[in-house]
Scaffold this motif. Structure first.
Motif, mmCIF file in Angstrom:
data_model
loop_
_atom_site.group_PDB
_atom_site.id
_atom_site.type_symbol
_atom_site.label_atom_id
_atom_site.label_comp_id
_atom_site.label_asym_id
_atom_site.label_seq_id
_atom_site.Cartn_x
_atom_site.Cartn_y
_atom_site.Cartn_z
ATOM 1 N N SER A 7 0.909 -1.060 -0.124
ATOM 2 C CA SER A 7 -0.063 0.066 0.029
ATOM 3 C C SER A 7 0.840 1.255 -0.002
ATOM 4 C CB SER A 7 -1.078 0.096 1.230
ATOM 5 O OG SER A 7 -0.159 -0.081 2.322
ATOM 6 N N GLY A 8 0.271 2.278 -0.400
ATOM 7 C CA GLY A 8 0.980 3.660 -0.258
ATOM 8 C C GLY A 8 1.572 4.231 -1.657
ATOM 9 N N GLY A 9 1.230 3.540 -2.467
ATOM 10 C CA GLY A 9 1.619 4.166 -3.852
ATOM 11 C C GLY A 9 0.675 5.233 -4.288
ATOM 12 N N GLY A 10 0.925 5.907 -5.379
ATOM 13 C CA GLY A 10 0.028 6.990 -5.895
ATOM 14 C C GLY A 10 0.982 8.194 -6.738
ATOM 15 N N LEU A 11 0.280 9.186 -6.948
ATOM 16 C CA LEU A 11 1.158 10.195 -7.879
ATOM 17 C C LEU A 11 1.402 11.178 -6.973
ATOM 18 C CD1 LEU A 11 1.096 11.386 -10.754
ATOM 19 C CD2 LEU A 11 -1.002 12.612 -10.361
ATOM 20 N N VAL A 12 2.928 11.526 -7.323
ATOM 21 C CA VAL A 12 3.463 12.649 -6.486
ATOM 22 C C VAL A 12 4.243 13.449 -7.394
ATOM 23 C CG1 VAL A 12 5.286 11.106 -5.964
ATOM 24 C CG2 VAL A 12 4.878 12.945 -4.488
ATOM 25 N N GLN A 13 4.442 14.557 -7.116
ATOM 26 C CA GLN A 13 5.018 15.600 -8.133
ATOM 27 C C GLN A 13 6.693 15.472 -7.530
ATOM 28 O OE1 GLN A 13 3.880 19.851 -7.003
ATOM 29 N NE2 GLN A 13 2.213 19.251 -8.527
ATOM 30 N N PRO A 14 7.364 15.824 -8.703
ATOM 31 C CA PRO A 14 8.904 15.494 -8.554
ATOM 32 C C PRO A 14 9.301 16.352 -7.436
ATOM 33 C CG PRO A 14 8.324 16.005 -10.938
ATOM 34 C CD PRO A 14 7.076 16.271 -10.135
ATOM 35 N N GLY A 15 10.170 15.654 -6.691
ATOM 36 C CA GLY A 15 10.749 16.366 -5.326
ATOM 37 C C GLY A 15 9.780 16.009 -4.050
ATOM 38 N N GLY A 16 8.764 15.128 -4.563
ATOM 39 C CA GLY A 16 7.854 14.836 -3.306
ATOM 40 C C GLY A 16 8.202 13.550 -2.815
ATOM 41 N N SER A 17 7.385 13.220 -1.767
ATOM 42 C CA SER A 17 7.861 11.822 -0.977
ATOM 43 C C SER A 17 6.592 10.963 -0.826
ATOM 44 C CB SER A 17 8.053 12.243 0.507
ATOM 45 O OG SER A 17 9.220 13.022 0.627
ATOM 46 N N LEU A 18 6.968 9.626 -0.965
ATOM 47 C CA LEU A 18 5.613 8.739 -0.615
ATOM 48 C C LEU A 18 6.509 7.640 0.564
ATOM 49 C CD1 LEU A 18 4.279 7.904 -4.092
ATOM 50 C CD2 LEU A 18 3.218 8.901 -2.185
ATOM 51 N N ARG A 19 5.403 6.911 1.385
ATOM 52 C CA ARG A 19 5.869 5.680 2.099
ATOM 53 C C ARG A 19 5.183 4.670 1.350
ATOM 54 N NH1 ARG A 19 4.732 4.278 8.168
ATOM 55 N NH2 ARG A 19 6.850 3.553 8.714
ATOM 56 N N LEU A 20 5.667 3.468 1.196
ATOM 57 C CA LEU A 20 5.083 2.208 1.001
ATOM 58 C C LEU A 20 5.242 1.385 2.112
ATOM 59 C CD1 LEU A 20 6.569 1.613 -2.696
ATOM 60 C CD2 LEU A 20 4.690 2.958 -2.262
ATOM 61 N N SER A 21 4.127 0.624 2.213
ATOM 62 C CA SER A 21 4.027 -0.522 3.337
ATOM 63 C C SER A 21 4.017 -1.818 2.465
ATOM 64 C CB SER A 21 3.164 -0.166 4.194
ATOM 65 O OG SER A 21 3.387 1.004 4.935
ATOM 66 N N CYS A 22 4.311 -2.782 3.175
ATOM 67 C CA CYS A 22 3.940 -4.036 2.700
ATOM 68 C C CYS A 22 3.782 -5.192 3.974
ATOM 69 C CB CYS A 22 4.997 -4.685 1.782
ATOM 70 S SG CYS A 22 4.674 -6.460 1.328
ATOM 71 N N ALA A 23 2.735 -5.662 4.132
ATOM 72 C CA ALA A 23 2.414 -6.517 5.302
ATOM 73 C C ALA A 23 2.366 -7.935 4.834
ATOM 74 C CB ALA A 23 1.103 -6.200 6.169
ATOM 75 N N ALA A 24 3.188 -8.896 5.385
ATOM 76 C CA ALA A 24 2.935 -10.116 5.036
ATOM 77 C C ALA A 24 2.082 -11.037 5.898
ATOM 78 C CB ALA A 24 4.385 -10.799 4.944
ATOM 79 N N SER A 25 1.127 -11.841 5.495
ATOM 80 C CA SER A 25 0.284 -12.562 6.466
ATOM 81 C C SER A 25 0.168 -13.895 6.105
ATOM 82 C CB SER A 25 -0.898 -11.893 6.472
ATOM 83 O OG SER A 25 -1.555 -11.863 5.220
ATOM 84 N N GLY A 26 -0.504 -14.867 6.898
ATOM 85 C CA GLY A 26 -0.898 -16.128 6.712
ATOM 86 C C GLY A 26 0.381 -17.170 7.620
ATOM 87 N N SER A 27 0.501 -18.311 7.144
ATOM 88 C CA SER A 27 1.007 -19.277 7.787
ATOM 89 C C SER A 27 2.659 -19.196 7.668
ATOM 90 C CB SER A 27 0.732 -20.754 7.137
ATOM 91 O OG SER A 27 1.010 -20.903 5.929
ATOM 92 N N ILE A 28 3.127 -18.154 8.372
ATOM 93 C CA ILE A 28 4.506 -17.925 8.319
ATOM 94 C C ILE A 28 5.416 -18.455 9.567
ATOM 95 C CG2 ILE A 28 6.190 -15.817 8.099
ATOM 96 C CD1 ILE A 28 4.027 -14.127 6.781
ATOM 97 N N PHE A 29 6.310 -18.980 9.372
ATOM 98 C CA PHE A 29 7.203 -19.469 10.257
ATOM 99 C C PHE A 29 8.270 -18.427 10.639
ATOM 100 C CE2 PHE A 29 9.411 -21.867 13.270
ATOM 101 C CZ PHE A 29 10.771 -22.033 12.961
ATOM 102 N N ARG A 30 8.870 -17.993 9.429
ATOM 103 C CA ARG A 30 10.056 -16.892 9.779
ATOM 104 C C ARG A 30 10.175 -16.363 8.377
ATOM 105 N NH1 ARG A 30 14.418 -19.855 11.388
ATOM 106 N NH2 ARG A 30 15.510 -19.755 9.262
#
Length: 121
Positions: A7-30
């Protein structure tokens, strides 16, 4: 089953900032390595940054000083803070995780579905 949701993508002007996030879920051991790749139209997918479970980071040369990767192990989440964005940063950004699923002993690559980042005035 394991899911990586960006999540967190989008349209931004040059010089601007964005913060992307990625959450992993499910049957995760490590989760071992997590990271971000990107793919621009007509180009191959390329590495942006990676981070180990211990917090060691690695960046592609063009991102050093502008992008920061971080991780919350308790939430199985990786972040990408992108500053001073340029039009050439326009791409689909994919989350990546090298992880071991519950009941397995070998780590495999897992990918998110991608989130579009467009840098344009």
């Amino acid at each position: 089953q394991v899911q990586l949701v960006e999540s967190g993508g989008g349209l931004v002007q040059p010089g601007g900032s964005l913060r992307l996030s990625c959450a992993a879920s499910g049957s995760i051991f490590r989760i071992n390595l997590m990271g971000w790749y990107r793919q621009a139209p007509g180009k191959e997918r390329e590495l942006v940054a990676t981070i180990t479970s211990g917090g060691s980071t690695s960046y592609a040369a063009s991102q050093i000083g502008r992008f920061t990767i971080s991780r919350d192990n308790a939430k199985n989440t990786v972040y990408l803070q992108m500053n001073s964005l340029k039009p050439e940063d326009t791409a689909v950004y994919y989350c990546y995780a090298d992880l071991i699923r519950l009941g397995f002993s070998v780590a495999y690559d897992h990918w998110g579905q991608g989130t579009q980042v467009t840098v344009s005035s």
